[in-house]
Scaffold this motif. Structure first.
Motif, PDB file in Angstrom:
ATOM      1  N   SER A  34      -5.512  -3.571   2.306  1.00  0.00           N
ATOM      2  CA  SER A  34      -4.449  -2.560   2.285  1.00  0.00           C
ATOM      3  C   SER A  34      -3.182  -3.098   1.627  1.00  0.00           C
ATOM      4  O   SER A  34      -2.271  -2.325   1.326  1.00  0.00           O
ATOM      5  CB  SER A  34      -4.124  -2.118   3.721  1.00  0.00           C
ATOM      6  OG  SER A  34      -3.695  -3.236   4.499  1.00  0.00           O
ATOM      7  N   GLU A  65       0.945 -11.393   1.445  1.00  0.00           N
ATOM      8  CA  GLU A  65       1.197 -10.328   0.481  1.00  0.00           C
ATOM      9  C   GLU A  65       2.155 -10.759  -0.627  1.00  0.00           C
ATOM     10  O   GLU A  65       3.068 -11.549  -0.413  1.00  0.00           O
ATOM     11  CB  GLU A  65       1.808  -9.123   1.212  1.00  0.00           C
ATOM     12  CG  GLU A  65       2.147  -7.945   0.304  1.00  0.00           C
ATOM     13  CD  GLU A  65       2.949  -6.859   1.010  1.00  0.00           C
ATOM     14  OE1 GLU A  65       2.708  -5.672   0.709  1.00  0.00           O
ATOM     15  OE2 GLU A  65       3.824  -7.194   1.833  1.00  0.00           O
ATOM     16  N   LYS A 106      -7.270  -3.655  -4.477  1.00  0.00           N
ATOM     17  CA  LYS A 106      -6.739  -4.805  -3.745  1.00  0.00           C
ATOM     18  C   LYS A 106      -7.900  -5.311  -2.891  1.00  0.00           C
ATOM     19  O   LYS A 106      -8.414  -4.569  -2.050  1.00  0.00           O
ATOM     20  CB  LYS A 106      -5.560  -4.417  -2.852  1.00  0.00           C
ATOM     21  CG  LYS A 106      -4.450  -3.627  -3.524  1.00  0.00           C
ATOM     22  CD  LYS A 106      -3.366  -3.301  -2.497  1.00  0.00           C
ATOM     23  CE  LYS A 106      -2.301  -2.379  -3.061  1.00  0.00           C
ATOM     24  NZ  LYS A 106      -2.746  -0.961  -3.064  1.00  0.00           N
ATOM     25  N   LYS A 107      -8.294  -6.561  -3.083  1.00  0.00           N
ATOM     26  CA  LYS A 107      -9.497  -7.001  -2.377  1.00  0.00           C
ATOM     27  C   LYS A 107      -9.645  -8.513  -2.409  1.00  0.00           C
ATOM     28  O   LYS A 107      -8.922  -9.214  -3.114  1.00  0.00           O
ATOM     29  CB  LYS A 107     -10.737  -6.354  -3.008  1.00  0.00           C
ATOM     30  CG  LYS A 107     -10.921  -6.655  -4.502  1.00  0.00           C
ATOM     31  CD  LYS A 107     -12.095  -5.867  -5.081  1.00  0.00           C
ATOM     32  CE  LYS A 107     -12.239  -6.096  -6.584  1.00  0.00           C
ATOM     33  NZ  LYS A 107     -13.387  -5.337  -7.155  1.00  0.00           N
ATOM     34  N   ASP A 129      -4.808   0.510  -6.654  1.00  0.00           N
ATOM     35  CA  ASP A 129      -5.959  -0.327  -6.357  1.00  0.00           C
ATOM     36  C   ASP A 129      -6.557  -0.854  -7.656  1.00  0.00           C
ATOM     37  O   ASP A 129      -6.195  -0.406  -8.736  1.00  0.00           O
ATOM     38  CB  ASP A 129      -6.992   0.494  -5.579  1.00  0.00           C
ATOM     39  CG  ASP A 129      -6.514   0.821  -4.163  1.00  0.00           C
ATOM     40  OD1 ASP A 129      -5.908  -0.076  -3.543  1.00  0.00           O
ATOM     41  OD2 ASP A 129      -6.728   1.960  -3.706  1.00  0.00           O
ATOM     42  N   THR A 184      -3.273  -5.934  10.280  1.00  0.00           N
ATOM     43  CA  THR A 184      -2.092  -6.034   9.424  1.00  0.00           C
ATOM     44  C   THR A 184      -0.849  -6.204  10.281  1.00  0.00           C
ATOM     45  O   THR A 184      -0.684  -5.522  11.305  1.00  0.00           O
ATOM     46  CB  THR A 184      -1.948  -4.773   8.549  1.00  0.00           C
ATOM     47  OG1 THR A 184      -3.136  -4.602   7.780  1.00  0.00           O
ATOM     48  CG2 THR A 184      -0.757  -4.890   7.615  1.00  0.00           C
TER      49      THR A 184
END
Length: 295
Positions: free
Chosen positions: A212, A229, A194-195, A192, A252
């Motif tokens: 995620s 992604e 991730k945002k 992380d 997701t």
């Protein structure tokens, strides 16, 4: 995103597009003055004024490039030297060319589309990631290695403002919805954060959406943001996430490892290079509704 539509990167096609400039006696004949060597060209783009834009590397290390613009109305070829590989973005009133530079400093060139000419050049620090324009402001995302800092540059009213976004993240995409700016942030290393970082019209962070997946591209689909992604460690793309703009709820979904060709309000087109397969993903049903081989 406002990246320009690709026509072709073939030298033969480029030769057909260009005409000698400023010489009435040679009008209508292909121009080869600058195009005789075998150095590869970038993709060719056409703006909505029918001007053509492309570039070629001037040296083997590809640090220096020459940008070429074919002025459709006046039949002339314009060239401009830049440092670093250029990326082309078309907006309503201009074409913005983001040049990567040497990694420590890049440049942003703003060209008019009407009788193309350079209007303004801005310098930015770090690696350039993405460019967007909204309500008269140009947004440029960068990552500064020396500071381990993700940065958003805001250019408006002929002034440049720097906004720090955080450390250990790459600001991978920019999406503007009304007067808010959404920036996807992927971790430089595994893990992380991730945002999605959301800024208001005054460039203040008003909220964040933890994710995620490692985000590469953002798309606005009805009342949601669809996140595409890109795992920076593996280079794979196998998931998309829908984020509800009102509630923040996230969904997701798995997709084939592929690249986005087009995203509309109804569907997402995905190309899997290895198998030469084009998939159509339906936003409503949240599944692939068509797949076909392409030549």
């Amino acid at each position: 995103m406002a990246k320009m539509y690709t026509l072709s990167a073939k030298e033969s096609d480029i030769q057909k597009l260009l005409y000698v400039s400023n010489d009435p006696g040679l009008a209508g004949k292909p121009s080869t003055n600058h195009l005789e060597d075998s150095t590869p060209y970038t993709d060719v783009f056409m703006d909505n004024h029918k001007n053509y834009w492309f570039a070629k590397a001037d040296d083997t290390k590809q640090k220096r490039h020459t940008i070429y613009i074919f002025d459709h109305e006046n039949g002339r070829l314009i060239s401009h030297k830049v440092n670093g590989r250029p990326n082309f973005y078309e907006f309503d009133d201009s074409v913005v060319i983001a040049c990567e530079g040497d990694g420590s400093k890049g440049s942003l060139l703003i060209f008019s589309k009407e009788q193309p000419k350079l209007i303004k050049e801005w310098k930015v620090n770090g690696y350039l990631w993405e460019v967007e324009k909204n309500q008269g402001a140009i947004y440029v995302s960068c990552y500064i290695v020396e500071e381990d800092q993700a940065v958003l540059y805001v250019i408006k009213n002929n002034k440049k403002k720097r906004v720090n976004l955080g450390k250990n993240i790459a600001p991978t995409d920019i999406l503007c919805i009304k007067d808010e700016v959404y920036i996807s942030a992927a971790p430089i290393l595994n893990g992380d954060p991730k945002k999605i970082i959301v800024l208001n019209s005054k460039e203040k962070v008003v909220r964040e959406y933890p994710l995620s997946i490692s985000p590469r591209t953002l798309y606005h689909v009805e009342d949601e943001i669809m996140v595409y992604e890109l795992d920076l460690a593996t280079g794979k793309t196998e998931k998309i996430v829908y984020v509800n703009l009102h509630t923040g709820e996230q969904f997701t979904h798995a997709i084939p490892n592929s690249q986005v060709v087009e995203c509309t309000s109804r569907s997402l087109s995905l190309l899997q290079q290895d198998s030469k397969t084009l998939f159509t993903w339906d936003h409503t049903n949240r599944k692939i509704v068509e797949s076909r081989k392409i030549s």
